[in-house]
Scaffold this active site. Structure first.
Site, PDB file in Angstrom:
ATOM      1  CB  SER A  94      23.054  20.812  34.301  1.00 22.53           C
ATOM      2  OG  SER A  94      23.672  22.470  33.600  1.00 22.53           O
ATOM      3  CE  LYS A  95      16.759  21.741  31.431  1.00 23.16           C
ATOM      4  NZ  LYS A  95      14.478  21.272  32.441  1.00 23.16           N
ATOM      5  NE  ARG A  96      25.369  25.821  35.535  1.00 28.22           N
ATOM      6  CZ  ARG A  96      24.612  25.292  36.073  1.00 28.22           C
ATOM      7  NH1 ARG A  96      23.182  25.267  36.704  1.00 28.22           N
ATOM      8  NH2 ARG A  96      25.078  23.990  36.716  1.00 28.22           N
TER       9      ARG A  96
END
Ligand code: GLU
Length: 328
Positions: free
Chosen positions: A258-260
């Site tokens: 994910s963007k994380r």
């Protein structure tokens, strides 16, 4: 403010990439851009870039510009949209249009103001869905005009749409048959927040219809939004596009990227690989387009592209790319 249509012939294939610029793109985003672009280019269709910056505070223009730069570096071009298409291609500039469609639903008696605070929603809602969100219990569904007037003096309302107690079915081009009963699985949902920001579900339907989009390609995590969107298409008398919900990318330990995973954003990947072909090859192998992860160009992939090749299972990235990107 209405954007130009793709074509006067609505049968022309028209696809789009519709990123929310709240951070740098990660591998999952670029996979979505890649497959939506390949599908359109293989069919000789038109490809659009729409910036989904509804929540303009979270989506500065600099991040949208960075997405354009990353797409161009990757080799993805578009026929209209983004900064090249001007302001109509930023959702933050299209609130008047969304307001007109909201009025259509209002005239059908489908909307009502909702005064529930976040805390009240958490306290009152059941059952809890597997994705961590709640089925709205309908607290504000049947308020009297007097109650509405009194509550309006205390706080501005959000706007919800009433949903029917029936199955909404679709055949997804990648995932196959999918159905939801909106009343049981979702409840009445928000089309405009109390701060005036329009909801994704309304904006995406209005924009895809107004822009003449015939196919929507996006991550499998948005499949569960699609029955809500089909319901809005029906109620607004608009024709729904074909949907293709593509596999999500996971690390070898099963964790979803994910963007994380900032370590795998386009900034790091560009620095590490210097050119897109190794990344394209790795993504193509991960989703079943190629037998091996050899570097390849988008043009080579477009030549033989078909949706039948794409696996519907989530795609596990080889450990190598994660380590290479991190240590690079
Ligand atoms: N803006 C959404 C996102 O970046 C995608 C919406 C869509 O493709 O329908 O996740």
């Amino acid at each position: 403010m209405t954007a130009r249509r793709c074509s006067s012939n609505m049968q022309t294939v028209c696809g789009r990439f519709a990123p929310t610029p709240s951070g740098r793109m990660h591998l999952g985003n670029i996979l979505c851009a890649m497959l939506s672009w390949l599908s359109v280019r293989a069919a000789g269709g038109r490809y659009l870039l729409r910036i989904e910056d509804l929540d303009a505070m979270r989506c500065p223009r600099t991040l949208a510009d960075q997405i354009e730069d990353d797409l161009q570096w990757f080799g993805i071009d578009w026929d209209d949209g983004g900064s090249a298409g001007g302001e109509p291609w930023y959702q933050s500039n299209r609130f008047d249009l969304y307001g007109r469609y909201l009025e259509k639903l209002e005239r059908k008696g489908l909307l009502y103001p909702c005064f529930c605070s976040r805390a009240e929603l958490h306290a009152a809602q059941a059952p809890h869905r597997s994705d961590g969100t709640y089925v709205y219990a309908g607290t504000c569904r049947n308020l009297t005009p007097e109650q509405v007037a009194q509550k309006r003096r205390q706080r501005p309302p959000a706007v919800r749409v009433r949903v029917p107690d029936r199955q909404i079915c679709l055949i997804d081009g990648c995932q196959g048959a999918y159905a939801q009963n909106l009343a049981e699985d979702c409840g009445d949902f928000i089309l405009r927040r109390s701060d005036g920001v329009y909801g994704y579900q309304l904006a995406v339907v209005v924009d895809d219809a107004e822009m003449g989009v015939t196919e929507v390609v996006r991550g499998r995590d948005l499949l569960e939004s699609t029955p809500r969107q089909i319901y809005l298409y029906e109620q607004l008398g608009l024709r729904a596009p074909a949907f293709y919900h593509i596999p999500l990318l996971t690390a070898p330990d099963g964790r979803r990227l994910s963007k994380r995973d900032g370590d795998l954003d386009l900034g790091v990947l560009r620095g590490r690989f210097g050119r897109p072909e190794p990344i394209i090859g790795m993504l193509a192998a991960a989703v079943g387009l190629r037998p091996t992860a050899q570097p390849v160009t988008l043009q080579e992939l477009a030549a033989g592209f078909s949706w039948e090749q794409i696996s519907k299972e989530d795609a596990v990235l080889p450990m190598g790319i994660l380590q290479e990107a991190k240590t690079g």
